[in-house]
Design an enzyme around this catalytic site. Structure first.
Site, short mmCIF file in Angstrom:
data_model
loop_
_atom_site.label_atom_id
_atom_site.label_comp_id
_atom_site.label_asym_id
_atom_site.label_seq_id
_atom_site.Cartn_x
_atom_site.Cartn_y
_atom_site.Cartn_z
N ASP A 1 2.78 -12.51 -6.03
CA ASP A 1 1.50 -11.86 -6.30
C ASP A 1 1.50 -10.54 -5.53
OD1 ASP A 1 -1.00 -11.16 -7.12
OD2 ASP A 1 -1.97 -13.03 -6.54
C1 BGC Z 1 -4.11 -10.87 -8.32
C2 BGC Z 1 -3.24 -11.05 -9.55
C3 BGC Z 1 -3.06 -9.74 -10.26
C4 BGC Z 1 -2.48 -8.73 -9.27
C5 BGC Z 1 -2.30 -7.34 -9.87
C6 BGC Z 1 -3.58 -9.78 -7.42
O1 BGC Z 1 -4.43 -9.54 -6.36
O2 BGC Z 1 -4.17 -12.08 -7.59
O3 BGC Z 1 -3.84 -11.98 -10.42
O4 BGC Z 1 -2.24 -9.89 -11.37
O5 BGC Z 1 -3.36 -8.60 -8.16
O6 BGC Z 1 -3.55 -6.79 -10.13
#
Ligand code: BGC
Length: 830
Positions: free
Chosen positions: A224
């Site tokens: 993530d």
């Molecule tokens: C979120 C993800 C997301 C990523 C990019 C993260 O903080 O948990 O779900 O895809 O950011 O925006």
């Protein structure tokens, strides 16, 4: 571009290999042009494809949120939704979709609950499967996330989810397992938290052991965003791609560890090979060379159908709904009548092609000659409402490298915007110093009422708000961290001012980027850039608001109250802390309901909220955030152009203390104990014989159905007489066409302890004309009747007599049901 993975691998230097293992920037993988290896674009998010810009993003189709999609229980429709998301990716030049989100709604307080699908792992898995199959049919790679136990926002990066192996297998891993088995998504995103002590991004037991060895599923595994915390452990555990770039834990670290012989070449090559395979596959998708728009009529129609199909009719006493055609006056009341509430916030937020508010949708739908009157009744905002073209015009942001105190500062860029919210995470300009810059937001504000107006200013960075050059709010000093901007921003600061209706005022906010901020949240995911939100409201005393609402409700044939939560109450970065609706909404409900016998409440939220007034209201509708077409879908149901067929993907409780995770929700100094074990949602309420307000799977229709003749089929096909499907007759016994979701639950033998009373293992939605009857065949999941045997470390299906229940809600009092049984002759493990 095409290349041979093994050939490229053999030619890469260690530095090039290292480069491939992390993003180039926020949304792209690293290219190696000399070897024909292109860069791949990844794009958020679950209910719409943003493209590469948060700020001034390319408009896109905004689909209903996860719980709204799940509430459709409609597999073919979800498959089409997935196709649309894939096609939107192609239009945005993205090869890979960062969705769907398939964590579990363990508690209704989860801030990202609306983004996930359900409290039930089987329903979640099937919704995911259909979305992925649809998306990947366009060639675009789907990324299921967040693996695993990312079921709350509070302290999520520092959190250790302490969960039993059984709950992990049966509840939290199950949706990933179903999606992997049935749809083979090309990628997986790990979560921010630890599971039983080990960060998921370096959890070898899960990444290599469960996913790759046991499930024989080999997705590209990415972190993530800023969710990678180590170099070697993550590489060895199987995490292929660090996101976003530039790297924090790879690059030079990889080169160093390789030169010290601390990183085995075989491990490095395994990760690089997987990234190359992913790039190879994804690069074959014929994506648009520029970020573009679709906005096709058929997409809008699909989106509207999705919104309507996810609407759940919770209660309909004396057939208050649908609203009859022959009426003369409708009162539209509530905090949400002028807000579209298309989706949540954070990484789900996109720039919709268009949205429609309940007020506009009602004006479009109400029969000719019907008079519509509106009143707010009670506000439900967490932050003051943003300004849009209703009250604001000519809004523009100017970018500088110097603060406003430098008179000679040089204008670098000037960008018009349409809302009083900006998030500059991914805004760049070649002349702008991205680590420290300043902006000036300017707009003309024209109030629609004379009197005292309250302005609110929250910022991720620093900001000062002026009206006609008079300082009204200073949020550059004495800042307090709040829940804005993923938990990195401040609380809202307020200022009040007397304004005259119709007069133009100059609104100006001088903003400094993140590095000017005095307080930084150590825990929140720091996306950089910064942002600000400017809200304003003519806040009238509650009594005045309610009196006005009573005035129109008492004169109306029908009163529709639209209220609920918003992406500010629930959303990335913060959990809700109560099931209650915002203060005063409940008061208003009681009083308005008493004034108009035909009152319909439409609650807009991602999950359940407390409804003390429910018994006083004849008709109640749950509309989870419905996307750009949400209000149109709602009106289609209210006026019976669509017969409601949505079913709750979660149980509905009145009191948060009655929910299974109550004692174990939130970060307890970093510890998060999954004390309710496998008893999540209805599994808990069933076992405890605790009444819910509305059960998982509940949802009414304007017609009625009857089920009969349940029989199991395909018993011989699988071991020990496990049926592969069940057939059931469904009859529409009412006088209008409609759809019913036949749900198949299986109960363990009653003497068995430590098991849920029943679990969902199949469902199908069937469309029937008035009086029509059809036989439906419902597939039964191959894992039905099995439990994770912790002593064996294997699945176990015990011998015994199991009950199969086909019904239309998980409520044990549900009368539309038919039961059968299945006998398992011997216990098996696998
Ligand atoms: C979120 C993800 C997301 C990523 C990019 C993260 O903080 O948990 O779900 O895809 O950011 O925006």
């Amino acid at each position: 571009m095409t290349f041979d993975v093994e050939e490229v691998l053999s030619q890469l230097t260690v530095a090039q290999k290292a480069a491939l293992l992390s993003g180039k920037d926020f949304w792209h993988t690293h290219p190696i042009p000399d070897l024909n290896v292109p860069s791949i674009r990844l794009s958020d998010g679950p209910n719409g494809i943003r493209g590469t810009r948060w700020f001034k993003g390319t408009p896109t189709a905004t689909l209903p949120c996860g719980t709204a999609l799940a509430a459709t229980w409609d597999k073919p429709l979800l498959r089409h939704a997935g196709e649309l998301l894939g096609n939107e990716c192609i239009a945005k030049g993205a090869h890979c979709w960062l969705g769907p989100t398939i964590n579990i709604q363990r508690s209704p307080l989860n801030g990202r609950g609306a983004e996930a699908c359900s409290e039930d792992p089987y329903l979640t898995g099937v919704v995911a499967r259909e979305l992925i199959l649809g998306c990947q049919s366009t060639g675009v790679v789907s990324t299921i996330k967040h693996f695993v136990c990312n079921d709350q926002e509070d302290g999520k990066r520092g959190l250790d989810a302490q969960v039993s192996q059984r709950a992990l297998r049966e509840i939290y891993l199950r949706p990933f397992q179903i999606a992997a088995r049935d749809a083979d998504p090309g990628a997986l995103m790990t979560s921010y938290n630890r599971v039983n002590g080990i960060p998921t991004s370096e959890n070898k037991e899960l990444l290599q052991g469960v996913l790759r060895d046991e499930w024989k599923w080999d997705p590209l595994i990415m972190s993530d965003w800023y969710g990678l915390y180590s170099c070697l452990p993550a590489l060895e555990a199987g995490l292929d791609l660090e996101m976003p770039g530039p790297t924090k834990f790879r690059g030079f670290e990889i080169e160093l560890n390789s030169s010290l012989n601390m990183l085995r070449p075989s491990v490095l090559d395994a990760r690089v090979r997987r990234v190359l395979q992913f790039i190879m596959k994804a690069s074959s998708v014929p994506v648009s060379p520029v970020e573009s728009q679709r906005n096709l009529p058929e997409d809008r129609e699909l989106n509207r159908n999705l919104s309507a199909a996810g609407i759940v009719l919770l209660q309909n006493k004396i057939q208050t709904l649908p609203i009859p055609k022959r009426i003369s006056k409708i009162a539209l009341v509530g905090s949400h009548i002028h807000e579209a509430m298309a989706s949540g916030m954070g990484s789900t937020a996109v720039e919709p092609y268009y949205t429609i508010t309940p007020y506009q949708a009602l004006m479009d739908k109400a029969p000719n000659g019907v008079e519509v009157q509106c009143e707010v009744g009670a506000y439900a905002h967490k932050f003051l409402p943003l300004l849009t073209d209703r009250l604001m015009k000519n809004a523009v942001i100017r970018f500088f490298n110097e603060p406003s105190t430098v008179a000679s500062r040089v204008l670098i860029d000037k960008v018009p915007i349409v809302t009083s919210y900006f998030q500059l995470v991914d805004y760049t300009h070649e002349d702008l110093n991205s680590s420290l810059f300043y902006t000036s937001f300017q707009a003309t504000f024209s109030p629609d009422e004379t009197g005292e107006w309250t302005f609110g200013l929250a910022v991720y960075g620093t900001a000062i708000l002026y009206i006609d050059d008079e300082l009204l709010i200073d949020n550059s000093e004495d800042q307090t961290l709040g829940s804005t901007f993923f938990g990195c921003g401040t609380d809202e600061k307020f200022g009040k001012i007397q304004l005259v209706a119709g007069k133009d005022y100059e609104l100006r906010v001088e903003f400094g980027s993140t590095s000017t901020m005095q307080i930084l949240s150590p825990e929140a995911v720091n996306f950089g850039g910064g942002g600000a939100r400017i809200g304003a409201c003519r806040e009238l005393p509650l009594d005045v608001l309610i009196e006005r609402a009573l005035g129109i409700a008492s004169q109306a044939d029908y009163t529709i109250i639209c209220t609920g939560l918003s992406g500010k109450w629930e959303g990335g970065g913060n959990d809700c802390n109560t099931l209650s609706l915002p203060p005063h909404v409940d008061d208003m409900m009681f009083r308005v309901a008493a004034a108009c016998p035909n009152t319909v409440v439409v609650n807009i939220s991602g999950g359940p909220v407390a409804m003390q007034w429910a018994s006083k209201i004849p008709a109640i509708i749950q509309a989870c955030y419905g996307g750009g077409e949400g209000a149109n879908g709602l009106m289609d149901v209210l006026f019976s152009d669509v017969n409601p067929s949505g079913k709750l993907p979660f149980s509905w409780l009145m009191d948060i203390k009655d929910t299974p995770a109550y004692l174990n929700f939130g970060s307890n100094d970093g510890r998060l104990f999954y004390g309710e074990d496998v008893y999540v949602g209805y599994r808990f309420y069933d076992r405890m014989e605790r009444e819910t307000m509305w059960s998982f799977g509940h949802g009414l229709s304007y017609t009625c159905f009857k089920l009969s003749s349940l029989r199991n089929i395909g018993e011989e096909a699988v071991d020990s007489r496990v049926p592969s499907a069940a057939k059931v007759l469904v009859r529409n016994t009412g006088s209008v066409a409609g759809a019913e979701v036949v749900q198949l639950y299986i109960s363990h033998p009653p003497t068995r302890r430590f098991c849920a009373k029943k679990e969902l293992y199949g469902f199908d939605k069937v469309f029937l004309g008035a009086g029509e009857e059809k036989e439906v065949s419902i597939d039964i999941d191959p894992y039905a009747m099995s439990v994770w045997d912790e002593a064996h470390g294997q699945w176990r299906r015990e011998k015994g007599e199991y009950t199969i229940i086909a019904c239309t809600s998980s409520d044990s009092r549900c009368k539309v049901r038919v039961e059968g049984s299945v006998g398992i002759e011997s216990t098996t493990w696998w």
